[in-house]
Design a protein around this motif. Structure first.
Motif, PDB file in Angstrom:
ATOM      1  N   ARG A  15       8.488   4.867 -37.760  1.00  0.00           N
ATOM      2  CA  ARG A  15       8.181   6.294 -37.946  1.00  0.00           C
ATOM      3  C   ARG A  15       9.432   7.138 -37.705  1.00  0.00           C
ATOM      4  N   ILE A  17      12.717   9.268 -37.495  1.00  0.00           N
ATOM      5  CA  ILE A  17      14.072   9.131 -38.037  1.00  0.00           C
ATOM      6  C   ILE A  17      14.293   7.718 -38.580  1.00  0.00           C
ATOM      7  N   ASP A  36      10.253  -2.809 -35.488  1.00  0.00           N
ATOM      8  CA  ASP A  36       9.669  -1.928 -34.469  1.00  0.00           C
ATOM      9  C   ASP A  36       9.001  -2.811 -33.413  1.00  0.00           C
ATOM     10  N   ALA A  61       9.711  -6.639 -32.661  1.00  0.00           N
ATOM     11  CA  ALA A  61      10.492  -7.093 -31.502  1.00  0.00           C
ATOM     12  C   ALA A  61      10.743  -5.917 -30.576  1.00  0.00           C
ATOM     13  N   ASP A  62      10.784  -6.218 -29.287  1.00  0.00           N
ATOM     14  CA  ASP A  62      11.246  -5.240 -28.307  1.00  0.00           C
ATOM     15  C   ASP A  62      12.767  -5.409 -28.237  1.00  0.00           C
ATOM     16  N   VAL A  63      13.507  -4.372 -28.627  1.00  0.00           N
ATOM     17  CA  VAL A  63      14.969  -4.523 -28.698  1.00  0.00           C
ATOM     18  C   VAL A  63      15.611  -4.768 -27.326  1.00  0.00           C
ATOM     19  N   ASN A  89      18.329   2.650 -33.762  1.00  0.00           N
ATOM     20  CA  ASN A  89      17.585   3.917 -33.714  1.00  0.00           C
ATOM     21  C   ASN A  89      16.434   3.911 -32.714  1.00  0.00           C
ATOM     22  N   SER A 140      22.774   8.641 -31.021  1.00  0.00           N
ATOM     23  CA  SER A 140      22.967   9.350 -29.754  1.00  0.00           C
ATOM     24  C   SER A 140      22.070  10.586 -29.792  1.00  0.00           C
ATOM     25  N   TYR A 153      17.905   9.761 -20.106  1.00  0.00           N
ATOM     26  CA  TYR A 153      18.129   9.798 -21.558  1.00  0.00           C
ATOM     27  C   TYR A 153      19.547  10.292 -21.889  1.00  0.00           C
ATOM     28  N   LYS A 157      22.379   8.234 -23.872  1.00  0.00           N
ATOM     29  CA  LYS A 157      22.905   8.731 -25.148  1.00  0.00           C
ATOM     30  C   LYS A 157      24.417   8.973 -25.079  1.00  0.00           C
ATOM     31  N   GLY A 184      20.344  16.985 -33.160  1.00  0.00           N
ATOM     32  CA  GLY A 184      19.774  18.065 -32.349  1.00  0.00           C
ATOM     33  C   GLY A 184      18.261  17.951 -32.414  1.00  0.00           C
ATOM     34  N   ILE A 186      14.921  17.440 -33.895  1.00  0.00           N
ATOM     35  CA  ILE A 186      14.333  16.894 -35.123  1.00  0.00           C
ATOM     36  C   ILE A 186      12.821  16.827 -34.920  1.00  0.00           C
ATOM     37  N   SER A 188       9.599  15.260 -34.955  1.00  0.00           N
ATOM     38  CA  SER A 188       9.137  13.870 -35.031  1.00  0.00           C
ATOM     39  C   SER A 188       8.069  13.663 -33.953  1.00  0.00           C
ATOM     40  N   THR A 191       9.470  14.439 -30.411  1.00  0.00           N
ATOM     41  CA  THR A 191       9.548  15.837 -29.967  1.00  0.00           C
ATOM     42  C   THR A 191       8.154  16.460 -29.877  1.00  0.00           C
TER      43      THR A 191
END
Ligand code: NAP
Length: 252
Positions: A15, A17, A36, A61-63, A89, A140, A153, A157, A184, A186, A188, A191
């Motif tokens: 989902r 970005i 994801d 997968a959990d990154v 991402n 970032s 966070y 970043k 900045g 976004i 989604s 947010t």
């Protein structure tokens, strides 16, 4: 210039970005692994890509889990070929003022953003080095410059910016570029969840944020996808180690 078809991985591609980026890279002609936490969550993005005539597959997968990352990369190689484009991402927020921030919330945010990007990049770089071509794009944030309630966070970043510059230095001689995008505001799910947590109506939240942005609108996931596409482009091979603030105005 026609782009050579490559295999791209977009983490957190279910989902926001990540989804917009996966769709854009597929439209640019690449095969896209949409990764994801849950494979099932990534399927909608794959369907969008396939519906537009592109090639994609969903992976779960959990990154932040090294074994899960290795398994997912193996499955991607088998299904879509050797990956030479990586967009780190996937992200989470666990906001709180410092005095209320738990160790668990600190570790979780570091785990997904920093360790996750490290594990993914370490696993994929060998295919890039072999191919003597690669593109890494890390997400970032303007929060890297400091943001109240985001000690975890903003640290992660900011860390990603140093990680990106080091990748650019280490991998440049193999034809690999690494760049960072610092979005900045976004619009989604991320947010939207922040607005909910603060108890502010989503439309009012977006309008208030837009009023602070020089171009007077919230960013869209496609604004970031467009910048990813630029960094990934064959013709961007002399652009490396950079941080671009995509924020509707100057930020650094
Ligand atoms: P989003 O809508 O919350 O999407 C993030 C995606 O990442 C979700 O699908 C999520 O899966 C997935 N994810 C979370 N943890 C993961 C893990 N451990 N392994 C694999 N996938 C995982 O976020 P977004 O707004 O599109 O943000 C994307 C990136 O841009 C993030 O790195 C974010 O920090 C950054 N960014 C966003 C903004 C903004 O204003 N939106 C601004 C600056 C930077 P689940 O749904 O299952 O949790």
């Amino acid at each position: 210039m026609t782009q050579q078809q490559r295999t791209a991985i977009v983490t957190g591609g279910a989902r926001g970005i990540g989804a917009a980026t996966a769709v854009r890279l597929a439209a640019d002609g690449h095969r896209v692994a949409v990764l994801d936490l849950e494979e099932s969550a990534a399927k909608a993005t794959v369907e969008t890509i396939e519906g537009a005539g592109g090639t994609a597959a969903a992976f779960g997968a959990d990154v932040s889990d090294a074994a899960a990352v290795e398994a997912a990369i193996g499955a991607i190689v088998e299904k879509l070929g050797n990956p030479t484009i990586l967009v780190n991402n996937a992200g989470i927020t666990k906001d709180n003022l410092l005095f209320k921030m738990s160790e668990g919330d600190w570790d979780a945010v570091m785990g997904v953003h920093l360790k996750g990007s490290f594990l993914m990049t370490r696993a994929v770089q060998k295919y890039m080095v072999e191919a003597k071509w690669g593109r890494v794009v890390n997400l970032s944030s303007t929060s890297a410059l400091g943001n109240r309630g985001q000690a975890n966070y903003s640290t992660a970043k900011a860390g990603l910016q140093g990680f990106t510059k080091t990748l650019a230095i280490e991998l440049g001689k193999f034809g690999v570029t690494a760049n960072c995008i610092a979005p900045g505001f976004i619009a989604s799910e991320m947010t939207k969840a922040t607005a909910e947590r603060l108890g502010v109506d989503w439309e009012q939240f977006k309008a208030a944020r837009a009023a602070e942005i020089p171009v007077q609108r919230p960013g869209a996931p496609e604004d970031i996808a467009n910048t990813v596409s630029f960094f990934v482009d064959e013709r961007s091979s002399f652009v490396s180690g950079q941080v671009v603030y995509v924020a509707g105005g100057p930020k650094d």
